[in-house]
Design an enzyme around this catalytic site. Structure first.
Site, PDB file in Angstrom:
ATOM      1  N   TYR A 147       9.321   6.201  17.439  1.00  0.00           N
ATOM      2  CA  TYR A 147       9.291   6.223  15.975  1.00  0.00           C
ATOM      3  C   TYR A 147      10.435   7.089  15.439  1.00  0.00           C
ATOM      4  CZ  TYR A 147       7.609   7.677  11.316  1.00  0.00           C
ATOM      5  OH  TYR A 147       7.513   7.961   9.974  1.00  0.00           O
ATOM      6  N   SER A 154       0.838  -1.204   0.000  1.00  0.00           N
ATOM      7  CA  SER A 154       0.000   0.000   0.000  1.00  0.00           C
ATOM      8  C   SER A 154       0.869   1.249   0.000  1.00  0.00           C
ATOM      9  CB  SER A 154      -0.917   0.015   1.238  1.00  0.00           C
ATOM     10  OG  SER A 154      -0.141   0.139   2.410  1.00  0.00           O
ATOM     11  N   ILE A 180       8.774  -7.931   8.225  1.00  0.00           N
ATOM     12  CA  ILE A 180      10.140  -7.480   7.964  1.00  0.00           C
ATOM     13  C   ILE A 180      10.972  -7.360   9.248  1.00  0.00           C
ATOM     14  CG2 ILE A 180       9.965  -4.947   8.068  1.00  0.00           C
ATOM     15  CD1 ILE A 180      11.392  -7.022   5.125  1.00  0.00           C
TER      16      ILE A 180
END
Length: 256
Positions: free
Chosen positions: A156, A16, A64
């Site tokens: 993050y 996506s 991943i």
């Protein structure tokens, strides 16, 4: 001639958003592509959409964050298409949460997906590219360069700062093999990642409020980032390595 005629490209997070867009663009420019993502059904749908012939795309599903997944993606590209020229190290996750509320599980989710995932996928790709060179492009983040109060994201941002540092280190280490590595650092790009922590209604209400955050006056679209990635992956960027390119509508330059 198409820029990527005869080239083989592996893309993580290809199901996506930016990954899907860049996969479609590589195929349009002559490449054959191996795409990774966690959802095999979603990858199959994307593969059919971007290559109805079924000859130019293969899928390799898996998380991943597990190093074997990146190795499997590279192996799939090499065994099906005969080599690897480009890695688009794109998979990532995002869900703003205040520092005081971040759990160890949150921290691990960011570091494992964003940093560990890119690290070991790049390693697998570099081993495959060692003999004849290649290009690696990572998706980093504007949040690794600037902190934004409206979207608290300490873990993050830390993970993406690692991605940026990795670019500089690998540029030096891999130059001897004619492997270039760069990153793009996007600001707000309208992708399905926002639907992972907001309802469709909330996304429709919230995303437009970020248009003005960018000096250029609009949020980014997947194509904006894909264009930069394609450039960095191409021979047009043959003298560029170790750089983090801000693709952010002017955010890091300053404020209006």
């Amino acid at each position: 001639m198409a820029r990527f005629e005869g080239k083989v490209v592996a893309i993580t997070g290809g199901g996506s958003g930016i990954g899907k867009e860049v996969a479609a663009r590589f195929i349009a420019e002559g490449a054959r592509v191996a795409i990774n993502g966690r959802d095999a059904a979603k990858l199959e749908a994307v593969a059919r959409e971007i290559d109805p012939t079924g000859e130019k795309v293969i899928i390799s599903a898996g998380d991943i964050a597990v190093p074997a997944t990146g190795a499997a993606l590279v192996d799939a590209a090499v065994s099906k298409f005969g080599g690897l020229d480009v890695l688009i190290n794109n998979a990532g996750v995002f869900n703003p949460k205040s520092f005081l509320e971040l759990t160890e599980a949150d921290y691990d989710w960011y570091l494992d997906t964003i940093l560990k995932g890119k690290f070991f996928t790049a390693q697998a790709a570099a081993k495959a590219m060692k003999a004849k060179g290649g290009a690696i492009v990572q998706t980093g983040s504007m949040w690794a360069i600037q902190a934004i109060g409206a979207t608290p994201s300490a873990a993050y941002s830390a993970a993406n700062a690692g991605v940026h540092a990795m670019v500089r280190n690998l540029a030096i280490e891999l130059a001897q093999y004619k492997i270039r590595i760069n990153a793009v650092a996007p600001a707000v790009v309208e992708t399905p990642v926002y639907n992972t922590f907001m309802t469709e209604e909330q996304v429709k209400e919230t995303l437009p409020t970020f248009n003005a955050f960018h000096p250029i006056g609009r949020n980014g679209q997947p194509r904006d980032v894909a264009e930069a990635m394609l450039f960095l992956a191409s021979d047009q960027a043959s003298w560029i390595t170790g750089t983090v390119l801000s693709v952010d509508g002017g955010v890091t330059a300053g404020r209006q």
